[in-house]
Design a protein around this motif. Structure first.
Motif, PDB file in Angstrom:
ATOM      1  N   GLY A 109      17.517 -24.009  49.406  1.00 41.64           N
ATOM      2  CA  GLY A 109      16.341 -23.526  48.685  1.00 41.64           C
ATOM      3  C   GLY A 109      16.139 -24.513  47.337  1.00 41.64           C
ATOM      4  N   ARG A 110      15.559 -24.255  46.348  1.00 42.19           N
ATOM      5  CA  ARG A 110      15.167 -24.855  45.104  1.00 42.19           C
ATOM      6  C   ARG A 110      15.862 -24.070  43.932  1.00 42.19           C
ATOM      7  NH1 ARG A 110       9.875 -25.899  43.568  1.00 42.19           N
ATOM      8  NH2 ARG A 110      10.486 -27.958  42.938  1.00 42.19           N
ATOM      9  N   PHE A 111      16.387 -24.927  43.210  1.00 36.77           N
ATOM     10  CA  PHE A 111      17.325 -24.310  42.073  1.00 36.77           C
ATOM     11  C   PHE A 111      16.815 -25.085  40.830  1.00 36.77           C
ATOM     12  CE2 PHE A 111      19.719 -23.975  45.672  1.00 36.77           C
ATOM     13  CZ  PHE A 111      20.296 -22.545  45.650  1.00 36.77           C
ATOM     14  N   ALA A 112      16.579 -24.497  39.551  1.00 35.09           N
ATOM     15  CA  ALA A 112      16.319 -24.963  38.240  1.00 35.09           C
ATOM     16  C   ALA A 112      17.032 -24.071  37.363  1.00 35.09           C
ATOM     17  CB  ALA A 112      14.919 -25.016  38.100  1.00 35.09           C
ATOM     18  N   TRP A 113      17.253 -24.593  35.892  1.00 40.05           N
ATOM     19  CA  TRP A 113      18.068 -23.810  35.009  1.00 40.05           C
ATOM     20  C   TRP A 113      16.889 -23.722  33.698  1.00 40.05           C
ATOM     21  CZ3 TRP A 113      19.640 -27.023  38.526  1.00 40.05           C
ATOM     22  CH2 TRP A 113      20.322 -26.750  39.428  1.00 40.05           C
ATOM     23  N   ALA A 114      17.244 -22.635  32.934  1.00 39.18           N
ATOM     24  CA  ALA A 114      16.727 -22.565  31.482  1.00 39.18           C
ATOM     25  C   ALA A 114      17.484 -21.509  30.710  1.00 39.18           C
ATOM     26  CB  ALA A 114      15.337 -21.681  31.860  1.00 39.18           C
ATOM     27  N   TYR A 115      17.309 -21.320  29.518  1.00 40.14           N
ATOM     28  CA  TYR A 115      18.044 -20.620  28.546  1.00 40.14           C
ATOM     29  C   TYR A 115      17.190 -19.664  27.969  1.00 40.14           C
ATOM     30  CZ  TYR A 115      20.674 -24.831  29.139  1.00 40.14           C
ATOM     31  OH  TYR A 115      21.682 -25.880  29.848  1.00 40.14           O
ATOM     32  N   ASP A 116      17.981 -18.486  27.669  1.00 39.81           N
ATOM     33  CA  ASP A 116      17.320 -17.339  27.152  1.00 39.81           C
ATOM     34  C   ASP A 116      17.251 -17.216  25.555  1.00 39.81           C
ATOM     35  OD1 ASP A 116      19.995 -16.520  26.195  1.00 39.81           O
ATOM     36  OD2 ASP A 116      20.011 -14.870  27.613  1.00 39.81           O
ATOM     37  N   ALA A 117      16.801 -16.338  24.959  1.00 40.17           N
ATOM     38  CA  ALA A 117      16.537 -16.528  23.447  1.00 40.17           C
ATOM     39  C   ALA A 117      18.089 -16.434  22.703  1.00 40.17           C
ATOM     40  CB  ALA A 117      15.733 -15.371  22.970  1.00 40.17           C
ATOM     41  N   GLU A 118      19.065 -16.170  23.332  1.00 36.68           N
ATOM     42  CA  GLU A 118      20.406 -16.528  22.723  1.00 36.68           C
ATOM     43  C   GLU A 118      21.302 -17.611  23.230  1.00 36.68           C
ATOM     44  OE1 GLU A 118      22.661 -12.759  22.919  1.00 36.68           O
ATOM     45  OE2 GLU A 118      21.096 -11.911  21.718  1.00 36.68           O
ATOM     46  N   ASP A 119      20.239 -18.653  23.873  1.00 34.71           N
ATOM     47  CA  ASP A 119      20.942 -19.568  24.338  1.00 34.71           C
ATOM     48  C   ASP A 119      21.866 -19.715  25.676  1.00 34.71           C
ATOM     49  OD1 ASP A 119      20.167 -22.678  24.277  1.00 34.71           O
ATOM     50  OD2 ASP A 119      21.652 -22.996  23.104  1.00 34.71           O
ATOM     51  N   ASN A 120      21.811 -18.524  26.179  1.00 36.18           N
ATOM     52  CA  ASN A 120      22.588 -18.426  27.459  1.00 36.18           C
ATOM     53  C   ASN A 120      21.866 -19.046  28.834  1.00 36.18           C
ATOM     54  OD1 ASN A 120      24.622 -16.442  26.606  1.00 36.18           O
ATOM     55  ND2 ASN A 120      22.757 -15.102  26.392  1.00 36.18           N
ATOM     56  N   ARG A 121      22.501 -20.165  29.466  1.00 37.57           N
ATOM     57  CA  ARG A 121      21.982 -20.705  30.618  1.00 37.57           C
ATOM     58  C   ARG A 121      21.810 -19.686  31.862  1.00 37.57           C
ATOM     59  NH1 ARG A 121      22.553 -26.103  32.988  1.00 37.57           N
ATOM     60  NH2 ARG A 121      22.947 -26.075  35.081  1.00 37.57           N
ATOM     61  N   PHE A 122      20.697 -19.556  32.560  1.00 31.68           N
ATOM     62  CA  PHE A 122      20.378 -19.084  33.752  1.00 31.68           C
ATOM     63  C   PHE A 122      19.811 -19.789  34.801  1.00 31.68           C
ATOM     64  CE2 PHE A 122      16.582 -18.065  30.981  1.00 31.68           C
ATOM     65  CZ  PHE A 122      15.721 -18.245  32.026  1.00 31.68           C
ATOM     66  N   GLU A 123      19.983 -19.571  36.056  1.00 27.09           N
ATOM     67  CA  GLU A 123      19.387 -20.021  37.323  1.00 27.09           C
ATOM     68  C   GLU A 123      18.575 -19.479  37.717  1.00 27.09           C
ATOM     69  OE1 GLU A 123      22.097 -22.783  40.162  1.00 27.09           O
ATOM     70  OE2 GLU A 123      22.246 -20.621  40.706  1.00 27.09           O
ATOM     71  N   LEU A 124      17.255 -20.254  38.142  1.00 22.28           N
ATOM     72  CA  LEU A 124      16.256 -19.733  38.924  1.00 22.28           C
ATOM     73  C   LEU A 124      16.406 -20.367  40.408  1.00 22.28           C
ATOM     74  CD1 LEU A 124      13.678 -20.149  36.396  1.00 22.28           C
ATOM     75  CD2 LEU A 124      14.521 -18.155  36.906  1.00 22.28           C
TER      76      LEU A 124
END
Length: 122
Positions: free
Chosen positions: A100-115
């Motif tokens: 599939g397709r993967f990307a990464w972002a960060y929440d309001a506390e700068d925790n990385r998460f994957e989509l």
């Protein structure tokens, strides 16, 4: 509005990944694959991954972040656009592959998460 459709996986950072994998196998009965994790099947075509990684992995992000969540989405591009429009920090890279397709972002506390936008039928 785009929404998360489920948990695609959980990635744990470990001081000793081999020992922690063995603990989970012994105490919780998780059959750990040679890639370091297990795929839980929860309905036809759906899975949730669980993986123990070495403590020095870059995959999770900041070394102080002990785990990373992977969230399933239906439309990765739309979700990334929505996050960027809201001012969220989003990594530039997007990976396309057989899983599939993967990307990464960060929440309001700068925790990385994957989509993750799974391929059809997963």
């Amino acid at each position: 509005m785009q929404r998360v459709t489920g948990i695609g996986g959980v990635f744990l950072r470990a001081r000793d990944a081999e020992v922690l994998r063995a603990w989970y196998a012994t105490h919780l009965g998780i059959d750990v694959s040679e890639w370091g994790g297990h795929t839980f099947r929860w309905h036809a075509g759906g899975t949730t991954g669980w993986t123990v990684l070495e403590k020095d992995t870059d995959y999770i992000g900041d070394p102080g972040q002990p785990y990373m969540m992977n969230f399933r989405v239906d439309d990765l591009d739309a979700m990334l656009a929505q996050l960027r429009a809201a001012g969220a920090r989003v990594a530039d890279e997007v990976e396309d592959g057989e899983f599939g397709r993967f990307a990464w972002a960060y929440d309001a506390e700068d925790n990385r998460f994957e989509l993750w936008q799974p391929p059809r039928g997963r």
